[in-house]
Design an enzyme around this catalytic site. Structure first.
Site, PDB file in Angstrom:
ATOM      1  N   GLU A   1       0.850  -1.189   0.000  1.00 16.69           N
ATOM      2  CA  GLU A   1       0.000   0.000   0.000  1.00 16.69           C
ATOM      3  C   GLU A   1       0.885   1.238   0.000  1.00 16.69           C
ATOM      4  OE1 GLU A   1      -3.149   0.009   2.898  1.00 16.69           O
ATOM      5  OE2 GLU A   1      -3.138   2.184   3.066  1.00 16.69           O
TER       6      GLU A   1
ATOM      7  N   GLU B   1      -3.107  10.976   3.537  1.00 20.03           N
ATOM      8  CA  GLU B   1      -4.135  10.664   4.524  1.00 20.03           C
ATOM      9  C   GLU B   1      -4.241  11.867   5.460  1.00 20.03           C
ATOM     10  OE1 GLU B   1      -4.564   6.212   5.683  1.00 20.03           O
ATOM     11  OE2 GLU B   1      -2.413   6.640   5.669  1.00 20.03           O
TER      12      GLU B   1
END
Length: 567
Positions: A447, A452
C-alpha cells in the site's frame, strides 16, 4: 495506515566438486528483446516503442522529428549481448550507437556508425548489461527515425564459467526440513523462496520446526558455479547458518558460514560449485522457527529460467500518461472508463457505507466531489455509531478506484485535493497492488498512501507505505504540519516512484524519501516492483481518526481538482 480493500484474503556419495566443462560462447539467434519492456525518447502518433519489439514486421516505432532519439529495452537481467538486427523503415538513422547499461542510467557504447544505410542491418558487438539502447544522433530524412523491429541477440553456452552472472534459482524445486501451512502462515512452503515474489515466504513447522538445526535447499537443475546468495529473512531468522553446495544433495561442502547472522536482507558473495545449494540453519534468533521470504542463488551454468522482467523506470523527461481533470458538467458521475466504485462497508472500524457513485460527482467547477453524509443505509451493519448508538451504518460516502481500468508500475502520481475537515473524517489518496484482487492479502499486496488526513489533526497530512513486515502503526511514513487546516485550500500531494524507492512530497516540499535497499536491510521485503492502482475515498470514523461526535459537521466534501500519472 489502513487496509482498505473489500477483499481479504538416498543417493550414493559423489565427489564434492565435479569439473564444469567450459563451452565456447556463441552468439545465439533468439531475439532477447521480443516483447520486453521498452521505452523511447519520443513517439510519433500511434507508432509506439512496443511496436519495435513485438515480433510483428508490420508494426513500427517512430520518433519525433529531431535529433537525438533513443529506444531502450530492459532485458530483465544482466545479459551478454553479441548482436542486433535493425529493420528500418524509410526514416532511418545515418548515425547511431548501440549501448548497454547495468542500471539504465550510465551507458557504454558497444557499436557505433556514422554511415548507416537503412534497410536491414545486423551489427555484431559484445557487451554486458541489463539494458540495451539504440541511440540515434543523425536522421537520414527530415522526419524522425522509425524501426519496424529491433532484435537483440545474446551469447549462449550456459556452462561457460566466464559467462555473465544471473539468477539461477527462479522457480527451481526447493525442499526443507519442515514447513508451515496453517491459519497463521497458510501455504508457507519451500517453493515460496524461489518464486521471485517478495510477499510470499517459507517457514518451518510450528509443531516440529521450532528446533535447531533446520535446512532449506534448492535444486538448480544442473551443475553451476555459485557466486552470490541472497537471503531475505522474516523476523524468525538464523544467527548461525552455513551455505553449502552439493552435486547429489547428499555430500555437502560449506562455502559460507556465520554465527552472527543479522536477519533482514543478507547478500553473500561466495565461491562454490554444485547442482544443489542449501542453507543449513544451526541457531535460531528467538524462540520460534526459521522463515525466509527469498532464497536467491546467482552464478553461471545450472539450468536457469529467466524471471519476469522488471518494469523500466520512468523516462526523463516524464510525460503524462493518464489523467482525469474532472471538467465535466455539474452532477456528472466518475468516468466509467477510468474509475469504478467500491460499494459497501469499509475496514478499520469505519462507520460509512460506500454508495454506487451516489456520493461522487463533479461540481461544475473542475472538481470531483466525494461527499460524506449523515445518512442511514437500511440493512447495513457498521460498528456502533457513538452519536446515535446504532449498529446500522449512519453515514454514506464514496470510494472510487482505477482497478480493472488502469494500473502502473513506477511513475509520478499526483493529485490536487481540498480535504474534508471535521472530527471523525478520514480522506485519502492512495494505491494498492493489483494482486490484492488475485488472492494476495493485505499487507503483502503493498500500500502506498500519498495522502491521509485526519479531521482531528487539521494541520497535518501523512504519507506512508505498508508491506508484509511493516504495516498498520508500523508502516514507514512521515507527516507534514503546515500550520493551518489543510481543508482551507487545495494542496498538491505527490509520490515519485521507481525501482530504487519512493519520494513523497506535499506542495513541492519533500516529506519523505524511502530507499528500497534500506527497507530491505532494516525492515523487510520490498513489494513495490509491480502494478498498483489508484484509490480516492472520504472515510468516516475508523480506528485511527476516531469516530465523529456531536460537534462533527455533515455533509463533508473532499474536492479533487485533478489526478495525473507521469512516466
Amino acid at each position: 495506515m489502513k487496509l482498505k480493500s473489500l477483499i481479504a484474503v538416498a543417493a550414493l556419495a559423489l565427489p564434492l566438486f565435479l569439473p564444469v566443462t567450459a563451452q565456447a560462447a556463441e552468439c545465439g539467434t533468439a531475439n532477447a528483446a521480443l516483447n520486453a519492456p521498452v521505452t523511447a525518447s519520443s513517439v510519433e502518433g500511434p507508432f509506439t516503442a512496443a511496436s519495435a519489439v513485438d515480433g510483428n514486421p508490420g508494426t513500427r516505432w517512430s520518433s519525433g522529428f529531431s535529433d537525438p532519439q533513443w529506444l531502450r529495452v530492459d532485458l530483465g537481467t544482466s545479459r551478454q549481448v553479441c548482436g542486433a538486427t535493425l529493420t528500418w523503415e524509410a526514416a532511418y538513422a545515418t548515425a547511431y550507437q548501440i549501448q548497454v547499461s547495468a542500471d539504465g542510467n550510465a551507458w557504454t557504447t558497444v557499436f557505433s556508425t556514422t554511415t548507416g544505410a537503412g534497410g536491414v542491418q545486423n551489427p555484431s558487438f559484445t557487451g554486458t548489461g541489463r539494458y540495451i539502447r539504440l541511440n540515434t544522433t543523425a536522421r537520414a530524412t527530415q522526419y524522425g527515425v522509425s524501426l519496424w523491429e529491433f532484435a537483440v541477440r545474446i551469447e549462449t553456452g550456459g556452462g561457460d564459467p566466464g559467462g555473465s552472472e544471473r539468477l539461477l534459482s527462479y522457480n527451481k524445486p526447493a525442499t526443507a526440513s519442515s514447513f508451515q501451512d496453517d491459519g497463521a502462515c497458510p501455504g508457507c512452503t519451500p517453493a515460496k523462496v524461489t518464486d521471485y515474489n517478495p510477499a510470499t515466504r517459507w517457514a518451518t513447522s510450528t509443531t516440529t520446526g521450532w528446533v535447531d538445526p533446520g535446512w532449506i535447499q534448492v535444486d538448480l537443475g544442473a551443475t553451476a558455479r555459485i557466486t552470490r546468495v541472497v537471503l531475505q529473512w522474516d523476523p524468525a531468522y538464523a544467527t548461525g547458518f552455513q551455505v553449502q553446495t552439493s552435486e547429489n544433495a547428499s555430500g555437502w561442502t560449506t562455502i559460507h558460514t556465520t554465527t552472527t547472522g543479522t536477519g533482514f536482507k543478507q547478500t553473500l558473495n561466495v565461491t562454490g560449485t554444485g547442482r544443489y545449494v542449501r542453507v543449513n540453519l544451526t541457531k535460531r534468533s528467538g524462540p520460534y522457527g526459521y522463515s525466509l521470504w527469498e532464497f536467491q542463488v546467482y552464478g553461471t551454468g545450472g539450468s536457469p529460467t529467466s524471471p519476469p522482467a522488471q518494469a523500466p523506470d520512468p523516462g526523463n523527461p516524464l510525460r503524462l500518461v493518464w489523467s482525469d481533470e474532472f471538467n465535466a458538467p455539474a452532477g456528472t458521475r466518475p468516468d466509467a472508463s477510468k474509475w469504478r466504485p467500491e460499494v459497501g462497508t469499509g475496514q478499520n472500524a469505519e462507520l460509512q457505507y460506500y454508495t454506487d457513485n451516489r456520493n461522487a460527482s463533479t461540481d461544475g467547477n473542475g472538481n470531483m466531489v466525494l461527499e460524506a453524509r449523515r445518512e442511514v443505509t437500511p440493512g447495513s451493519a457498521c460498528p456502533v455509531d457513538p452519536v446515535s448508538g446504532s449498529g446500522t451504518c449512519q453515514y454514506t460516502s464514496a470510494r472510487i478506484i482505477t482497478e480493472g481500468k488502469a494500473s502502473w508500475t513506477y511513475g509520478r502520481f499526483e493529485a490536487s485535493i481540498k480535504v474534508s475537515g471535521s472530527k471523525g473524517l478520514w480522506p485519502a489518496f492512495w494505491m494498492l497492488g493489483t494482486d490484492i484482487f488475485r488472492g494476495t492479502p493485505w499487507p503483502a499486496s503493498g500500500e502506498i498512501d500519498i495522502m491521509e488526513h485526519l479531521g482531528r489533526e487539521p494541520n497535518t497530512a501523512y504519507q506512508t507505505i505498508h508491506g508484509p513486515a511493516y504495516f498498520g502503526g508500523g508502516g514507514i511514513g512521515a507527516m507534514r504540519d503546515i500550520g493551518q487546516d489543510y481543508a482551507n485550500a487545495f494542496h498538491l500531494f505527490r509520490a515519485d516512484w521507481n525501482s530504487r524507492g519512493i519520494t513523497f512530497s506535499i506542495d513541492g516540499v519533500t516529506v519523505l524519501t524511502i530507499d528500497k535497499a534500506t527497507v530491505e536491510a532494516t525492515r523487510g521485503p520490498w513489494v513495490f516492483d509491480k502494478p498498483f492502482f489508484i484509490l480516492l475515498n472520504n472515510a468516516v470514523g475508523g480506528d485511527w481518526p476516531g469516530p465523529p461526535d456531536a460537534t462533527t459537521v455533515f455533509p463533508q466534501r473532499m474536492l479533487v481538482d485533478y489526478v495525473r500519472v507521469y512516466q
